[in-house]
Scaffold this active site. Sequence first.
Site, PDB file in Angstrom:
ATOM      1  N   THR A 158     -26.412 -15.745  -8.892  1.00 54.34           N
ATOM      2  CA  THR A 158     -26.802 -17.021  -8.284  1.00 54.34           C
ATOM      3  C   THR A 158     -26.573 -18.183  -9.231  1.00 54.34           C
ATOM      4  O   THR A 158     -26.295 -19.302  -8.806  1.00 54.34           O
ATOM      5  CB  THR A 158     -28.293 -16.949  -7.894  1.00 54.34           C
ATOM      6  OG1 THR A 158     -28.441 -15.892  -6.970  1.00 54.34           O
ATOM      7  CG2 THR A 158     -28.774 -18.222  -7.249  1.00 54.34           C
ATOM      8  N   TYR A 172     -25.965 -18.156   0.234  1.00 56.33           N
ATOM      9  CA  TYR A 172     -24.921 -18.700  -0.638  1.00 56.33           C
ATOM     10  C   TYR A 172     -24.037 -17.560  -1.115  1.00 56.33           C
ATOM     11  O   TYR A 172     -24.358 -16.392  -0.931  1.00 56.33           O
ATOM     12  CB  TYR A 172     -25.564 -19.384  -1.848  1.00 56.33           C
ATOM     13  CG  TYR A 172     -26.484 -18.461  -2.609  1.00 56.33           C
ATOM     14  CD1 TYR A 172     -25.991 -17.608  -3.599  1.00 56.33           C
ATOM     15  CD2 TYR A 172     -27.834 -18.394  -2.302  1.00 56.33           C
ATOM     16  CE1 TYR A 172     -26.817 -16.739  -4.268  1.00 56.33           C
ATOM     17  CE2 TYR A 172     -28.673 -17.516  -2.966  1.00 56.33           C
ATOM     18  CZ  TYR A 172     -28.158 -16.691  -3.951  1.00 56.33           C
ATOM     19  OH  TYR A 172     -28.974 -15.813  -4.609  1.00 56.33           O
ATOM     20  N   THR A 238     -29.829 -12.108 -10.836  1.00 61.14           N
ATOM     21  CA  THR A 238     -31.195 -11.701 -11.173  1.00 61.14           C
ATOM     22  C   THR A 238     -31.567 -10.322 -10.624  1.00 61.14           C
ATOM     23  O   THR A 238     -32.518  -9.713 -11.097  1.00 61.14           O
ATOM     24  CB  THR A 238     -32.220 -12.732 -10.645  1.00 61.14           C
ATOM     25  OG1 THR A 238     -32.063 -12.849  -9.226  1.00 61.14           O
ATOM     26  CG2 THR A 238     -32.023 -14.077 -11.305  1.00 61.14           C
ATOM     27  N   ASP A 239     -30.804  -9.831  -9.640  1.00 59.65           N
ATOM     28  CA  ASP A 239     -31.231  -8.584  -8.982  1.00 59.65           C
ATOM     29  C   ASP A 239     -31.229  -7.371  -9.903  1.00 59.65           C
ATOM     30  O   ASP A 239     -32.115  -6.518  -9.822  1.00 59.65           O
ATOM     31  CB  ASP A 239     -30.358  -8.315  -7.749  1.00 59.65           C
ATOM     32  CG  ASP A 239     -30.678  -9.280  -6.608  1.00 59.65           C
ATOM     33  OD1 ASP A 239     -31.701  -9.980  -6.705  1.00 59.65           O
ATOM     34  OD2 ASP A 239     -29.907  -9.336  -5.642  1.00 59.65           O
ATOM     35  N   LYS A 311     -38.063  -8.197 -12.238  1.00 59.41           N
ATOM     36  CA  LYS A 311     -38.073  -9.244 -11.211  1.00 59.41           C
ATOM     37  C   LYS A 311     -39.260  -8.971 -10.306  1.00 59.41           C
ATOM     38  O   LYS A 311     -39.348  -7.920  -9.682  1.00 59.41           O
ATOM     39  CB  LYS A 311     -36.759  -9.232 -10.427  1.00 59.41           C
ATOM     40  CG  LYS A 311     -36.612 -10.391  -9.459  1.00 59.41           C
ATOM     41  CD  LYS A 311     -35.210 -10.441  -8.854  1.00 59.41           C
ATOM     42  CE  LYS A 311     -35.089 -11.611  -7.898  1.00 59.41           C
ATOM     43  NZ  LYS A 311     -33.745 -11.690  -7.297  1.00 59.41           N
ATOM     44  N   GLU A 428     -51.119  16.015 -14.967  1.00 59.13           N
ATOM     45  CA  GLU A 428     -51.518  17.366 -14.561  1.00 59.13           C
ATOM     46  C   GLU A 428     -50.905  18.409 -15.501  1.00 59.13           C
ATOM     47  O   GLU A 428     -49.733  18.274 -15.877  1.00 59.13           O
ATOM     48  CB  GLU A 428     -50.989  17.646 -13.151  1.00 59.13           C
ATOM     49  CG  GLU A 428     -51.376  16.630 -12.107  1.00 59.13           C
ATOM     50  CD  GLU A 428     -52.848  16.717 -11.778  1.00 59.13           C
ATOM     51  OE1 GLU A 428     -53.409  17.828 -11.902  1.00 59.13           O
ATOM     52  OE2 GLU A 428     -53.427  15.677 -11.415  1.00 59.13           O
TER      53      GLU A 428
HETATM   54  N1  ASP Z   1     -28.015 -11.494  -5.541  1.00 62.46           N
HETATM   55  C1  ASP Z   1     -27.990 -12.337  -6.712  1.00 62.46           C
HETATM   56  C2  ASP Z   1     -27.489 -11.495  -7.872  1.00 62.46           C
HETATM   57  O1  ASP Z   1     -28.236 -10.700  -8.375  1.00 62.46           O
HETATM   58  C3  ASP Z   1     -29.339 -12.879  -6.979  1.00 62.46           C
HETATM   59  C4  ASP Z   1     -29.463 -13.805  -8.142  1.00 62.46           C
HETATM   60  O2  ASP Z   1     -28.619 -13.930  -8.998  1.00 62.46           O
HETATM   61  O3  ASP Z   1     -30.554 -14.456  -8.211  1.00 62.46           O
HETATM   62  O4  ASP Z   1     -26.352 -11.623  -8.251  1.00 62.46           O
END
Ligand code: ASP
Length: 471
Positions: A158, A172, A238-239, A311, A428
Amino acid sequence: MESERIEIPYEDCNNQGRIFSLANRLGHDMNTYARRYMKSKFVAQGKDFDYSYYQIASPSYSLDLVDEAELHEEGARTDGISNDEAYWIGFFYKYFALSLSLTNEQAWEKIPFDRMRAFYAEYGAASKETAGEEMAKILRKEMTAGKPHVVILATGGTIAGSAPSAASVIGYRAGVLNVDEMLAAVPELADVADVRGETICAIDSKDMTDEIWLRLTACVNELLASDDADGVVIAHGTDTLEETAYFLQLTVKSDRPVVLTGAMRPATALSADGPMNLLDAARVAVSKEAAGKGVLVVMNGEIHSAREVTKTRTLGVDAFGSPVLGCLGTVDAGVPVFYRTPSRRHTTQSEFTAASLPRVDILYGHAGDDGALADACVRAGAKGIVYAGMGNGSIPADVEKALINAAKEGVAVVRASRGMGGTAVSAEPSYDAAGFIASDTLSPQKARVLLRLALAKTNDVKELRRIFQEY
Ligand code: ASP
């Protein structure tokens, strides 16, 4: 009047040269002149000129807006500088601005006109690209003398995303902007370091692959082993940012800072968070305190360790946190401040090298899980399974049976927790007897990264348990 956006190519230094050449002859600064010039062209075409076009398009202008004849006429009327020279000088200014991530005004302020003329005298006979590169190299060296070198590696996401409108934060396309465009949006980077960009890939990070991880870690190791980089910043979607960060934490062999950052809003959005995140990441990458702290993630004014960060939100700029142990520090008002240091092994103390990585699957535990998917993982050839269990890595009885069978077949089984902020410790006696490994505070996705690297070395359960306690 008809109002219409005119497509303006970004990288057209030549055209900038022409605009500059006109501006210079008329004694205007380039931007003021370009704005006026563009307006006159729009009006002549019966179109409404909206200054936002200029803002959006800046710093490039469409070639067909420049009238060659007009340029020559102006040249003849003025200053004893040949049209060719003025054009070249304009090109040099633009090349200089782009290659050092400066605005046109900053380039203009930093390099006196006579200095540019001297460059023309020296390099004017060479090819434009050679001359431009040579000049940018010399000036970059002068401007950044004594400043640390930071390389920004772009991978997409992003932070390089483009949406159809400034109000869109979804819908986007990720990874559209190239690295120079990203850097050009943050001219302040030049105050922090001698920054240059390289592109590793341009993907939505949901599509991250082993091949890219291996290439990325090789690139980071090579840069940090040379004098080319005192620190590296990685712009990432971010993913899967947290997984890449942890992979690098375990495979980079350097004390120099490696900082990942991203954005929740595309570059075209109102209040885009990418530029400030990028600047903060560069600030951390040159900070002495960041050295030796492993791979870091800088988002929204916080500095996190690659091991703990995750995240936590799907939207919103405060999307990252370290739920179990908290962040390491902050970048308040532009100053990185650390409060804690990671104590688990990483980077130079890591025993792992990036190699071909065995298959490890993650299974998400839920009420009523019957273990069928655990069997499927084994059939698919998994060398390891991370079970994101309930609470403290608890496993439903039927799944436990399937996982015990998997372990008997030599598949490494790691118990993690599906609860964010969970710690999976030994629980356990049956889990211990079956050879299951507790993930400690690692999330399932981080446990998978560690298990893959560990399995590339050993599948001895005792060794794997040691590894999960030390990293
Ligand atoms: N889908 C995007 C990515 O991980 C999300 C982001 O960058 O915030 O490339």
